[in-house]
Design an enzyme around this catalytic site. Structure first.
Site, PDB file in Angstrom:
ATOM      1  CD  GLU A 192      33.208  23.888 -42.206  1.00 32.90           C
ATOM      2  OE1 GLU A 192      32.219  23.122 -42.260  1.00 32.90           O
ATOM      3  OE2 GLU A 192      34.080  23.795 -41.332  1.00 32.90           O
ATOM      4  CG  ASP A 193      29.060  24.701 -40.751  1.00 32.16           C
ATOM      5  OD1 ASP A 193      30.318  24.774 -40.826  1.00 32.16           O
ATOM      6  OD2 ASP A 193      28.477  24.310 -39.722  1.00 32.16           O
ATOM      7  CG  ASP A 241      34.214  30.864 -35.386  1.00 35.88           C
ATOM      8  OD1 ASP A 241      34.045  32.078 -35.407  1.00 35.88           O
ATOM      9  OD2 ASP A 241      34.216  30.193 -34.335  1.00 35.88           O
ATOM     10  CG  PHE A 293      26.809  30.752 -31.526  1.00 39.26           C
ATOM     11  CD1 PHE A 293      28.069  30.182 -31.674  1.00 39.26           C
ATOM     12  CD2 PHE A 293      25.700  29.916 -31.533  1.00 39.26           C
ATOM     13  CE1 PHE A 293      28.231  28.815 -31.809  1.00 39.26           C
ATOM     14  CE2 PHE A 293      25.847  28.537 -31.671  1.00 39.26           C
ATOM     15  CZ  PHE A 293      27.114  27.991 -31.802  1.00 39.26           C
ATOM     16  NE  ARG A 297      23.738  19.480 -36.115  1.00 41.59           N
ATOM     17  CZ  ARG A 297      24.977  19.955 -36.061  1.00 41.59           C
ATOM     18  NH1 ARG A 297      25.363  20.876 -36.911  1.00 41.59           N
ATOM     19  NH2 ARG A 297      25.827  19.522 -35.148  1.00 41.59           N
TER      20      ARG A 297
HETATM   21  P1  IMP Z   1      36.503  26.988 -36.810  1.00 42.29           P
HETATM   22  O1  IMP Z   1      37.331  25.747 -36.741  1.00 42.29           O
HETATM   23  O2  IMP Z   1      36.681  27.856 -35.588  1.00 42.29           O
HETATM   24  O3  IMP Z   1      36.685  27.784 -38.083  1.00 42.29           O
HETATM   25  O4  IMP Z   1      34.994  26.565 -36.699  1.00 42.29           O
HETATM   26  C1  IMP Z   1      34.392  25.802 -37.628  1.00 42.29           C
HETATM   27  C2  IMP Z   1      33.229  25.048 -37.046  1.00 42.29           C
HETATM   28  O5  IMP Z   1      32.746  25.578 -35.815  1.00 42.29           O
HETATM   29  C3  IMP Z   1      32.072  25.143 -38.001  1.00 42.29           C
HETATM   30  O6  IMP Z   1      32.134  24.109 -38.943  1.00 42.29           O
HETATM   31  C4  IMP Z   1      30.871  25.050 -37.090  1.00 42.29           C
HETATM   32  O7  IMP Z   1      30.514  23.694 -36.904  1.00 42.29           O
HETATM   33  C5  IMP Z   1      31.333  25.628 -35.773  1.00 42.29           C
HETATM   34  N1  IMP Z   1      30.883  27.037 -35.612  1.00 42.29           N
HETATM   35  C6  IMP Z   1      31.633  28.139 -35.673  1.00 42.29           C
HETATM   36  N2  IMP Z   1      30.887  29.248 -35.498  1.00 42.29           N
HETATM   37  C7  IMP Z   1      29.616  28.828 -35.324  1.00 42.29           C
HETATM   38  C8  IMP Z   1      28.366  29.508 -35.131  1.00 42.29           C
HETATM   39  O8  IMP Z   1      28.252  30.741 -35.078  1.00 42.29           O
HETATM   40  N3  IMP Z   1      27.276  28.709 -35.001  1.00 42.29           N
HETATM   41  C9  IMP Z   1      27.338  27.341 -35.062  1.00 42.29           C
HETATM   42  N4  IMP Z   1      28.478  26.681 -35.258  1.00 42.29           N
HETATM   43  C10 IMP Z   1      29.607  27.412 -35.385  1.00 42.29           C
END
Ligand code: IMP
Length: 171
Positions: free
Chosen positions: A95-96, A99, A148, A161
């Site tokens: 995963e990237d 959050d 962010f 990206r």
């Molecule tokens: P989560 O489901 O809230 O944990 O978010 C996961 C996804 O949200 C990641 O795989 C990203 O694609 C996107 N995301 C969350 N935070 C950021 C950020 O700071 N920049 C860009 N994408 C984000």
């Protein structure tokens, strides 16, 4: 006018990716690992990490989405799913960023129903300040503050990206 400040440099990323690759190679020694990058954001991290993994790999992709602009919608969509069974396989999700943890919670639940031998997670970034669903990250690149971020696979509405570093997006 928007601007991008370098937050984690290309060199810092490369060093950490090497370290994580070495750890994964050690932990999976003698085994084959099914590496599943979660698209789109993890594509660059996964491409670099895979080149540092020295055990046999089987690569499959899964695409999820939950964001609109800089806001999480809280609803995770699986836009593209695995094409082959992972039953009895050692799965490593890539995963990237974790959050809120909503994406990983959903993906983990789905993955468990498919009965792999094991499931682990490698995430380049983790933003603890925004976490709602605790997620075990087995291989973590960097823990970051609540900003962010963009670049190295991460986007703001489909842009940035391609940046080779991780930057902070300032609207
Ligand atoms: P989560 O489901 O809230 O944990 O978010 C996961 C996804 O949200 C990641 O795989 C990203 O694609 C996107 N995301 C969350 N935070 C950021 C950020 O700071 N920049 C860009 N994408 C984000």
């Amino acid at each position: 006018m928007s601007s991008v400040d370098v937050f984690i440099s290309k060199e810092q990323i490369a060093n950490r990716v090497k370290e994580i690759g070495a750890l994964i190679s050690k932990d999976y020694a003698g085994k084959e690992v099914t590496v599943i990058p979660l698209l789109t954001g993890a594509f660059m991290f996964a491409a670099d990490l895979l080149r540092e993994i020295k055990v046999p790999v089987d690569i499959q992709f899964m695409a999820t989405s939950s964001y609109e602009g800089t806001q999480s919608t809280g609803e995770v969509k699986i836009n593209y799913d695995l094409k082959r069974s992972v039953h009895g396989k050692h799965v490593l999700l890539v995963e990237d960023i974790v959050d809120t943890g909503t994406t990983l919670k959903t993906v983990m639940e789905i993955m468990k129903t498919r009965k792999p031998a094991s499931i682990k997670l490698a995430s380049l970034l983790y933003k603890p300040a925004r976490n709602i669903h605790p997620v075990d990250i087995d291989y973590l690149g960097f823990e970051i503050e609540d900003k962010f971020v963009i670049g190295y696979g991460l986007d703001f509405d489909g842009r940035y990206r391609e940046l080779p570093y991780i930057g902070v997006y300032q609207a």
